[in-house]
Design a protein around this motif. Structure first.
Motif, PDB file in Angstrom:
ATOM      1  N   MET A 374      82.373  24.971  33.453  1.00 38.04           N
ATOM      2  CA  MET A 374      81.619  24.212  32.473  1.00 38.04           C
ATOM      3  C   MET A 374      80.237  23.945  33.031  1.00 38.04           C
ATOM      4  O   MET A 374      80.009  24.007  34.241  1.00 38.04           O
ATOM      5  CB  MET A 374      82.301  22.892  32.127  1.00 38.04           C
ATOM      6  N   CYS A 375      79.295  23.683  32.151  1.00 35.28           N
ATOM      7  CA  CYS A 375      77.939  23.399  32.590  1.00 35.28           C
ATOM      8  C   CYS A 375      77.362  22.299  31.714  1.00 35.28           C
ATOM      9  O   CYS A 375      77.472  22.342  30.486  1.00 35.28           O
ATOM     10  CB  CYS A 375      77.076  24.659  32.493  1.00 35.28           C
ATOM     11  N   LEU A 376      76.774  21.303  32.345  1.00 36.78           N
ATOM     12  CA  LEU A 376      76.187  20.180  31.635  1.00 36.78           C
ATOM     13  C   LEU A 376      74.668  20.271  31.724  1.00 36.78           C
ATOM     14  O   LEU A 376      74.121  20.714  32.731  1.00 36.78           O
ATOM     15  CB  LEU A 376      76.661  18.864  32.253  1.00 36.78           C
ATOM     16  N   ASN A 377      73.993  19.839  30.679  1.00 34.29           N
ATOM     17  CA  ASN A 377      72.536  19.846  30.665  1.00 34.29           C
ATOM     18  C   ASN A 377      72.048  18.398  30.632  1.00 34.29           C
ATOM     19  O   ASN A 377      72.322  17.664  29.685  1.00 34.29           O
ATOM     20  CB  ASN A 377      72.024  20.596  29.427  1.00 34.29           C
ATOM     21  N   TYR A 378      71.336  18.012  31.699  1.00 33.34           N
ATOM     22  CA  TYR A 378      70.858  16.637  31.784  1.00 33.34           C
ATOM     23  C   TYR A 378      69.375  16.565  31.413  1.00 33.34           C
ATOM     24  O   TYR A 378      68.518  17.065  32.134  1.00 33.34           O
ATOM     25  CB  TYR A 378      71.072  16.093  33.196  1.00 33.34           C
ATOM     26  N   LYS A 379      69.086  15.965  30.231  1.00 32.89           N
ATOM     27  CA  LYS A 379      67.716  15.726  29.758  1.00 32.89           C
ATOM     28  C   LYS A 379      66.845  16.980  29.788  1.00 32.89           C
ATOM     29  O   LYS A 379      65.640  16.919  30.011  1.00 32.89           O
ATOM     30  CB  LYS A 379      67.058  14.617  30.584  1.00 32.89           C
ATOM     31  N   ASN A 380      67.479  18.143  29.560  1.00 31.93           N
ATOM     32  CA  ASN A 380      66.732  19.408  29.541  1.00 31.93           C
ATOM     33  C   ASN A 380      65.933  19.625  30.827  1.00 31.93           C
ATOM     34  O   ASN A 380      64.872  20.253  30.811  1.00 31.93           O
ATOM     35  CB  ASN A 380      65.803  19.472  28.326  1.00 31.93           C
ATOM     36  N   LYS A 381      66.457  19.100  31.908  1.00 37.53           N
ATOM     37  CA  LYS A 381      65.822  19.289  33.221  1.00 37.53           C
ATOM     38  C   LYS A 381      66.765  19.973  34.201  1.00 37.53           C
ATOM     39  O   LYS A 381      66.362  20.874  34.922  1.00 37.53           O
ATOM     40  CB  LYS A 381      65.396  17.934  33.804  1.00 37.53           C
ATOM     41  N   SER A 509      60.259  21.924  32.625  1.00 38.06           N
ATOM     42  CA  SER A 509      61.181  20.801  32.614  1.00 38.06           C
ATOM     43  C   SER A 509      61.027  20.069  31.289  1.00 38.06           C
ATOM     44  O   SER A 509      59.917  19.697  30.898  1.00 38.06           O
ATOM     45  CB  SER A 509      60.869  19.867  33.790  1.00 38.06           C
ATOM     46  N   GLY A 510      62.126  19.893  30.569  1.00 40.31           N
ATOM     47  CA  GLY A 510      62.076  19.271  29.247  1.00 40.31           C
ATOM     48  C   GLY A 510      62.234  20.265  28.120  1.00 40.31           C
ATOM     49  O   GLY A 510      62.534  19.875  26.982  1.00 40.31           O
ATOM     50  N   ASP A 511      62.045  21.570  28.406  1.00 33.96           N
ATOM     51  CA  ASP A 511      62.269  22.592  27.378  1.00 33.96           C
ATOM     52  C   ASP A 511      63.771  22.706  27.108  1.00 33.96           C
ATOM     53  O   ASP A 511      64.581  22.740  28.039  1.00 33.96           O
ATOM     54  CB  ASP A 511      61.736  23.953  27.835  1.00 33.96           C
ATOM     55  N   ARG A 512      64.116  22.774  25.828  1.00 37.71           N
ATOM     56  CA  ARG A 512      65.533  22.833  25.460  1.00 37.71           C
ATOM     57  C   ARG A 512      66.026  24.280  25.504  1.00 37.71           C
ATOM     58  O   ARG A 512      65.401  25.174  24.942  1.00 37.71           O
ATOM     59  CB  ARG A 512      65.734  22.257  24.062  1.00 37.71           C
ATOM     60  N   LEU A 513      67.132  24.525  26.204  1.00 39.51           N
ATOM     61  CA  LEU A 513      67.721  25.859  26.290  1.00 39.51           C
ATOM     62  C   LEU A 513      68.966  25.932  25.410  1.00 39.51           C
ATOM     63  O   LEU A 513      69.758  24.990  25.377  1.00 39.51           O
ATOM     64  CB  LEU A 513      68.116  26.176  27.737  1.00 39.51           C
ATOM     65  N   ASN A 514      69.133  27.073  24.738  1.00 36.69           N
ATOM     66  CA  ASN A 514      70.371  27.262  23.990  1.00 36.69           C
ATOM     67  C   ASN A 514      71.441  27.838  24.916  1.00 36.69           C
ATOM     68  O   ASN A 514      71.185  28.119  26.094  1.00 36.69           O
ATOM     69  CB  ASN A 514      70.155  28.160  22.765  1.00 36.69           C
ATOM     70  N   LYS A 515      72.625  28.007  24.385  1.00 35.03           N
ATOM     71  CA  LYS A 515      73.756  28.437  25.209  1.00 35.03           C
ATOM     72  C   LYS A 515      73.492  29.769  25.879  1.00 35.03           C
ATOM     73  O   LYS A 515      73.751  29.944  27.081  1.00 35.03           O
ATOM     74  CB  LYS A 515      75.017  28.521  24.346  1.00 35.03           C
TER      75      LYS A 515
END
Length: 554
Positions: A374-381, A509-515
């Motif tokens: 699993m992978c978690l994304n914290y604040k798009n950072k 940092s802050g850019d939103r990534l899709n899956k």
């Protein structure tokens, strides 16, 4: 009456002493080196008042008989060279025969020595260069030298010595260097009757870790042998670094030296692994034919000159760089000590805020603590995932930056970048200095995907750009030029330009990534040569399960 005069013997000896005996540490260096050359395996150094009042060096080496002892205190008397050829085939630490006579000329000096065949030892007392007493005395095989009242007859030199702590620090530095390069020898250092260093016989790694405890578990060992030199080196992992070169020690044929060539090779090997102007710990031991070096280029023998400098530099940098690859140098976060003192601050919002902060990643639930991927994304950072070793945290900007940087760097070994021809070529206007720089580096920019041609005075037209670069070429070219240092070597400029391009082209940092983007990034990061961005920041930080368990008192 002539203006030019031949100096007296006394004045000549004082001048010679000034070249060899700079401070108390210089005396310690000369005497301990003599003990090592005499095959001692146990050396003690006793200091009083930072060497002003007393320097006593005692060894269990081969010692000397009465005849050799009388010769040893004369100028240019040595057992280590005989002919001119010997001057270029030196494997001992000392060789000129200046030290003892120079030291004796500016101190109250006593030397006691006995070899294995004589029944008793011989001694000589000297005051300011003049023999005061000679005789016999009992002692075991070896040599003891006492230097009292250093610079008593050259008061300006004594007056300009630094504070005791400063002078003693120089002595410690000398003893440290000799101890590192000779772990087979026991060293004892006593300051004002207090033992401050007690080193037993050991190996290189054990000796380094005993002298520098912070290096324990942080060193990468490498060895190599080629037609030019034999190398043994301990390199610190990039996370262990210092603001100056205070933990870099180089030894050529067991002689501690300063070498800009070695400095540059190390900097090249660590390029992109350490942030800013910080430096790793390096303990480098090189064995090389004496015919390939000149150790007689500096009065204190601390500098050497290499033949085949470029070849040695490139070989050395390549060996070191190859060792600084892969997972062995991943940053491991140490959670011990004071880091646990502020445990409330990080997650003070509670479990609900944790889940909210990680929304938008591949796995939105922080509560599923199973070991399934699993992978978690914290604040798009940051991307966070778990494996058998612990909790891994990936900086998404640094990760993409390193991926792109390696793509740029691989053009040096023939890999082609996919380029895009601009529908409307862009014109870049520069000032004179920038224009000169760009013209000098057309080839570098061409290798990195930019087709640039001159378009008038200080103007240029850009026809292509690398596909992975989304920004306007003219803007990024200006920014890159402003960041690259004039006067760099072509190799350094290439890496600097590649690093700058990678930084500008990477997701921020802050850019939103899709899956799909997250999966692509993780896949590419796993194939990186080193887990550090071009500016030296870690791409991935690992918090080991053992450290986590300790925080929970388990």
């Amino acid at each position: 009456m002539t203006k030019i005069r031949v100096l007296s013997e006394e004045l000549r000896s004082r001048i010679a002493a000034g070249e060899v005996v700079e401070r108390p540490a210089s005396v310690v260096k000369e005497l301990v080196e003599n003990a090592i050359d005499a095959c001692a395996d146990c050396i003690s150094i006793e200091i009083k008042q930072a060497g002003r009042d007393l320097i006593r060096v005692n060894d269990n080496g081969e010692g000397m008989d009465e005849a050799d002892l009388s010769l040893a205190i004369q100028s240019y008397a040595t057992s280590k060279i005989i002919s001119m050829d010997d001057l270029f085939n030196i494997y001992t630490l000392g060789f000129r025969g200046e030290a003892l006579s120079s030291i004796a000329s500016v101190s109250n000096f006593r030397i006691i020595s006995k070899n294995s065949t004589d029944e008793t030892a011989s001694f000589i007392d000297i005051e300011g260069g003049k023999i005061k007493k000679e005789g016999k005395i009992n002692r075991s095989c070896g040599t003891t030298i006492e230097v009292k009242n250093l610079f008593f007859n050259t008061l300006p030199r004594r007056k300009f010595l630094k504070h005791d702590n400063t002078e003693f620090a120089h002595i410690v530095d000398v003893v440290t260097k000799l101890a590192i390069s000779h772990p087979e020898i026991e060293f004892t250092l006593i300051r004002d009757e207090k033992r401050v260093l007690d080193l037993k016989k050991s190996g290189f790694k054990e000796r380094i870790e005993e002298l520098f405890p912070q290096t324990k578990g942080q060193l990468i060992y490498a060895e190599s042998k080629n037609s030019l030199f034999k190398l043994r080196v301990f390199l610190s992992k990039p996370q262990l670094n210092y603001p100056r070169r205070i933990k870099q020690y180089f030894f050529i044929n067991n002689r501690s030296v300063v070498s800009p060539l070695v400095y540059h090779a190390i900097d090249g090997a660590y390029r992109g692994l350490i942030e800013g102007r910080n430096y790793p710990a390096v303990f480098l031991f090189m064995g090389i034919s004496s015919a390939c070096i000149d150790v007689n280029v500096h009065p204190t023998k601390k500098e050497i000159r290499f033949k085949n400098e470029n070849e040695i530099h490139d070989l050395l940098r390549g060996i070191l760089k190859d060792e600084l690859q892969g997972e062995e140098i991943i940053t491991v976060m140490n959670m011990s000590g004071s880091q646990g003192a502020n445990q409330q601050g990080f997650y003070q919002g509670g479990v609900e805020s944790i889940v909210e902060n990680f929304k938008g990643g591949v796995q939105e639930s922080f509560l599923n603590l199973s070991y399934e991927p699993m992978c978690l994304n914290y604040k798009n950072k940051y991307l966070v995932w778990m494996n058998e070793e612990g909790l891994n945290i990936l900086d998404q900007h640094a990760g993409w930056e390193k991926v792109l940087y390696e793509k740029f760097i691989n053009t040096k070994i023939g890999e082609k970048l996919e380029t895009q021809r601009l529908l409307l070529p862009e014109v870049v206007n520069l000032d004179l200095k920038e224009a000169v720089f760009l013209k000098e580096n057309f080839e570098i920019f061409d290798n990195l995907g930019f087709e640039i041609k001159e378009f008038g005075t200080n103007s240029f037209i850009v026809h292509t750009r690398p596909v992975l670069l989304k920004l306007e070429p003219k803007e990024i070219i200006k920014e890159v030029i402003s960041e690259v240092i004039m006067g760099m070597s072509p190799e350094d400029k290439f890496h600097k330009i590649a690093a700058s391009l990678a930084c500008h082209a990477a997701i921020k940092s802050g850019d939103r990534l899709n899956k799909n983007e997250v999966e692509e990034l993780l896949k590419k990061v796993k194939n990186l040569k080193t887990p550090y961005c071009p500016h030296g920041r870690p791409v991935v930080v690992l918090i080991k399960w053992n450290d986590i368990n300790k925080q929970f008192k388990r």
